[in-house]
Each structure stands twice: as C-alpha cells, then as structure tokens.
Write an enzyme that holds these catalytic residues in place. Structure first.
Site, PDB file in Angstrom:
ATOM      1  N   CYS A   1       0.962  -1.085  -0.496  1.00 56.06           N
ATOM      2  CA  CYS A   1       0.216  -0.047  -0.043  1.00 56.06           C
ATOM      3  C   CYS A   1       1.141   1.543  -0.531  1.00 56.06           C
ATOM      4  CB  CYS A   1      -0.888   0.060   1.014  1.00 56.06           C
ATOM      5  SG  CYS A   1      -2.055   1.703   0.949  1.00 56.06           S
TER       6      CYS A   1
ATOM      7  N   ASP B   1       0.239  17.152  -1.618  1.00 54.40           N
ATOM      8  CA  ASP B   1      -0.066  15.778  -2.775  1.00 54.40           C
ATOM      9  C   ASP B   1       1.342  15.911  -3.897  1.00 54.40           C
ATOM     10  OD1 ASP B   1      -3.004  14.283  -3.985  1.00 54.40           O
ATOM     11  OD2 ASP B   1      -1.485  14.432  -5.961  1.00 54.40           O
TER      12      ASP B   1
ATOM     13  N   HIS C   1      -6.268   3.359   0.444  1.00 53.95           N
ATOM     14  CA  HIS C   1      -6.221   3.193   1.359  1.00 53.95           C
ATOM     15  C   HIS C   1      -6.782   5.041   1.993  1.00 53.95           C
ATOM     16  CE1 HIS C   1      -3.132   3.817   5.083  1.00 53.95           C
ATOM     17  NE2 HIS C   1      -3.985   4.847   4.798  1.00 53.95           N
TER      18      HIS C   1
ATOM     19  N   HIS D   1      -8.075   8.599   2.352  1.00 56.25           N
ATOM     20  CA  HIS D   1      -7.358   9.256   2.232  1.00 56.25           C
ATOM     21  C   HIS D   1      -8.552  11.017   2.344  1.00 56.25           C
ATOM     22  CE1 HIS D   1      -7.198   8.244  -1.595  1.00 56.25           C
ATOM     23  NE2 HIS D   1      -7.356   9.326  -2.252  1.00 56.25           N
TER      24      HIS D   1
ATOM     25  N   HIS E   1      -8.784  14.577   0.625  1.00 53.05           N
ATOM     26  CA  HIS E   1      -8.181  15.727   0.208  1.00 53.05           C
ATOM     27  C   HIS E   1      -8.265  17.023   0.512  1.00 53.05           C
ATOM     28  CE1 HIS E   1      -7.494  13.345  -3.687  1.00 53.05           C
ATOM     29  NE2 HIS E   1      -8.308  12.953  -3.179  1.00 53.05           N
TER      30      HIS E   1
END
Ligand code: 5GP
Ligand code: ZN
Length: 114
Positions: free
Chosen positions: A4, A30, A98, A100, A102
């Site tokens: 992962c 990011d 996984h 997340h 943003h």
C-alpha cells in the site's frame, strides 16, 4: 498493509512532504496538486476506503476528521475556505486504496463535481 503506497509513506519508506503527524494521523502534500494547496490527510491504520469504515475503525477516521480544520488553519485556508474530498472506488476515481481526504484550497475552486 503490504504494497500500500500510503502505508509505505506513513512508514517513511517512500518520502513525502509532511504537513502534520500524530499517533493516529498523517498529512502530506499531494505529489500532483490540483489546487495551489493540495494536502492529503490519512489514518495511520490501513482502511481501504470510506466504504470500509466500521464501528471498530471509526475512532481512527474521527481522528482524521478532527485534525482537518486545524491543518486547514495552519495552511492559511480557514478564512477563505477550502474543499475536503474523499474518492471511493472505481466510479469515484479512487486511485490509492488507503482512505484519504484531500484538502484543496488557495483559490476559488470550480463548483463542478461531476
Ligand atoms: P485518489 O485519486 O485516490 O483520490 O487520490 C490519490 C492522490 O494521491 C492523487 O491526488 C495523487 O496525486 C496522490 N499521490 C499518488 N502517489 C503519490 C505519492 O507517491 N506521493 C504523494 N505525496 N502523493 C501521491
Ligand atoms: Zn495502507
């Protein structure tokens, strides 16, 4: 979780630009930003997506939600606002499995979602 990407980032096996960390949460910039500020906030425990949230892992998810406003403030986004997105599955456009969130901001974002 083996293989992962975000578990590897949490473990420090893959470098990232850290924004925030505590015992339950990790946040980083990011790699391919879609806005002037684009940060990902993730639980340290592996949860594949929001579809996998359960009573058992809810505390890890709420730890993430709890720090998002604090991170947004530190990024200078609290006053003008920002957007929080979690993509889920194929149609949702989720590319990393996984969970997340943003955080996007730093400009007036387009309102189109689909
Ligand atoms: P998703 O498309 O799953 O909602 O979002 C995954 C995000 O992870 C994308 O915005 C993508 O740019 C970001 N990403 C993919 N690989 C890496 C990486 O190795 N490092 C960082 N910092 N971000 C990544
Ligand atoms: Zn993971």
């Amino acid at each position: 979780m083996e293989n992962c990407l975000f578990c590897k980032i949490i473990a420090g096996e893959i470098p990232s630009k850290k924004v925030y960390e505590d015992e339950n949460v990790y946040a980083f910039h990011d790699i391919n930003p879609n806005a002037p500020i684009h940060v990902l906030v993730i639980p340290k425990v592996h949860i594949a997506s929001i579809q996998e949230v359960t009573e058992e892992n809810l505390s890890a998810v709420s730890a993430v939600l709890k720090v998002i406003p604090r991170i947004a403030k530190e990024l200078g986004l609290a006053e003008n606002g920002y957007r929080v997105i979690t993509n889920c599955g194929e149609d949702g456009g989720q590319s990393v499995k996984h969970l997340h969130f943003h955080i996007l901001g730093g400009k007036k974002l387009p309102v189109t979602l689909a």
